[in-house]
Design a protein around this motif. Structure first.
Motif, PDB file in Angstrom:
ATOM      1  N   ASP A 179       0.883  -1.373  -0.042  1.00 29.63           N
ATOM      2  CA  ASP A 179       0.057   0.012  -0.012  1.00 29.63           C
ATOM      3  C   ASP A 179       1.011   1.294   0.147  1.00 29.63           C
ATOM      4  O   ASP A 179       1.928   1.292   0.647  1.00 29.63           O
ATOM      5  CB  ASP A 179      -0.872   0.098   1.233  1.00 29.63           C
ATOM      6  CG  ASP A 179      -2.101  -0.853   1.033  1.00 29.63           C
ATOM      7  OD1 ASP A 179      -2.338  -1.317  -0.019  1.00 29.63           O
ATOM      8  OD2 ASP A 179      -2.663  -1.120   2.013  1.00 29.63           O
ATOM      9  N   ASP A 180       0.530   2.281  -0.620  1.00 29.02           N
ATOM     10  CA  ASP A 180       1.304   3.436  -0.883  1.00 29.02           C
ATOM     11  C   ASP A 180       0.565   4.744  -0.834  1.00 29.02           C
ATOM     12  O   ASP A 180      -0.609   4.638  -0.930  1.00 29.02           O
ATOM     13  CB  ASP A 180       2.223   3.395  -1.934  1.00 29.02           C
ATOM     14  CG  ASP A 180       1.489   3.673  -3.322  1.00 29.02           C
ATOM     15  OD1 ASP A 180       0.289   3.604  -3.349  1.00 29.02           O
ATOM     16  OD2 ASP A 180       2.174   3.353  -4.524  1.00 29.02           O
ATOM     17  N   LEU A 181       0.998   5.980  -0.244  1.00 31.40           N
ATOM     18  CA  LEU A 181       0.609   7.160  -0.441  1.00 31.40           C
ATOM     19  C   LEU A 181       1.432   7.939  -1.195  1.00 31.40           C
ATOM     20  O   LEU A 181       2.814   8.213  -0.764  1.00 31.40           O
ATOM     21  CB  LEU A 181       0.514   7.572   1.085  1.00 31.40           C
ATOM     22  CG  LEU A 181      -0.057   8.920   1.460  1.00 31.40           C
ATOM     23  CD1 LEU A 181      -1.458   9.270   0.805  1.00 31.40           C
ATOM     24  CD2 LEU A 181      -0.001   9.374   2.779  1.00 31.40           C
ATOM     25  N   VAL A 182       0.967   8.552  -2.286  1.00 30.06           N
ATOM     26  CA  VAL A 182       1.776   9.368  -2.927  1.00 30.06           C
ATOM     27  C   VAL A 182       1.287  10.742  -3.205  1.00 30.06           C
ATOM     28  O   VAL A 182       0.118  10.846  -3.478  1.00 30.06           O
ATOM     29  CB  VAL A 182       1.894   8.911  -4.701  1.00 30.06           C
ATOM     30  CG1 VAL A 182       2.591   9.606  -5.648  1.00 30.06           C
ATOM     31  CG2 VAL A 182       1.941   7.313  -4.668  1.00 30.06           C
ATOM     32  N   LEU A 183       2.124  11.692  -2.657  1.00 27.15           N
ATOM     33  CA  LEU A 183       1.747  13.154  -2.284  1.00 27.15           C
ATOM     34  C   LEU A 183       2.376  14.045  -3.394  1.00 27.15           C
ATOM     35  O   LEU A 183       3.351  14.059  -3.499  1.00 27.15           O
ATOM     36  CB  LEU A 183       1.887  13.492  -0.845  1.00 27.15           C
ATOM     37  CG  LEU A 183       1.370  12.787  -0.156  1.00 27.15           C
ATOM     38  CD1 LEU A 183       1.637  13.046   1.380  1.00 27.15           C
ATOM     39  CD2 LEU A 183      -0.107  12.858  -0.095  1.00 27.15           C
TER      40      LEU A 183
END
Length: 185
Positions: free
Chosen positions: A65-69
């Motif tokens: 799972d990732d969070l790309v900002l």
């Protein structure tokens, strides 16, 4: 998780949206950006696919799972780069941090400022125990960002991956949650 966007003195970190396509493509298409990412520059179509996935975000429960900002300057429109947090091991609470910035905005401390905000998010709301970065040994700018964050170099992986037809070597930098408060300043 925490409420986005995240604001720093000069930057805003937020989820990507469809309107960010031109800004994303402006730096992801550049060979000088891709050279340290072990992949070719992205096409406009690949940027569109990436944006569609990024806009939804992911959970923060499973490995991968990732969070790309999107990283934006608070006083001007447009995306100047991105920060990625990827859950490498949910069981061990380990996450990888990475960043990509448009070269036109290099040398201003944006990567360090954005990475510091992302590390605070990782160690705070995301409850990460260990945050690490993997980077090409030739990427001196990213080495400096890791060192400014107070990360320690834990490994030098020699010729561990192919960069096109050439072997590339990587450094691994890391920091533990208990070490972060002393380095967060």
């Amino acid at each position: 998780m925490t409420t986005l966007p995240l604001d720093t003195d000069r930057l805003r970190l937020r989820l990507f949206g469809p309107a960010d396509l031109d800004d994303l493509y402006a730096y992801q298409r550049l060979p000088e950006v891709a050279r340290y990412l072990y992949r070719p520059p992205l096409t406009r179509e690949r940027c569109e696919e990436s944006l569609a996935r990024r806009a939804d975000g992911t959970g923060w429960t499973r490995d991968g799972d990732d969070l790309v900002l999107a990283v934006c300057r608070r006083d001007e429109p447009g995306v100047v780069g991105e920060i990625v947090l990827k859950l490498a091991s949910a069981r061990a609470a380990q996450a990888e941090i990475g960043w990509v910035f448009h070269p036109a905005f290099g040398g201003r401390g944006y990567a360090t400022e954005a990475a510091r905000a992302a590390a605070s998010l990782a160690f705070g709301a995301l409850r990460v125990h260990r945050l690490f970065a993997r980077l090409d040994t030739r990427n001196t700018g990213s080495v400096r960002v890791c060192e400014r964050l107070g990360m320690r170099r834990e490994a030098h992986l020699v010729e561990n991956d192919l960069d096109g037809d050439e072997w590339g070597s990587e450094y691994v930098y890391a920091l533990l949650a208990r070490e972060w408060p002393a380095r967060a300043v």
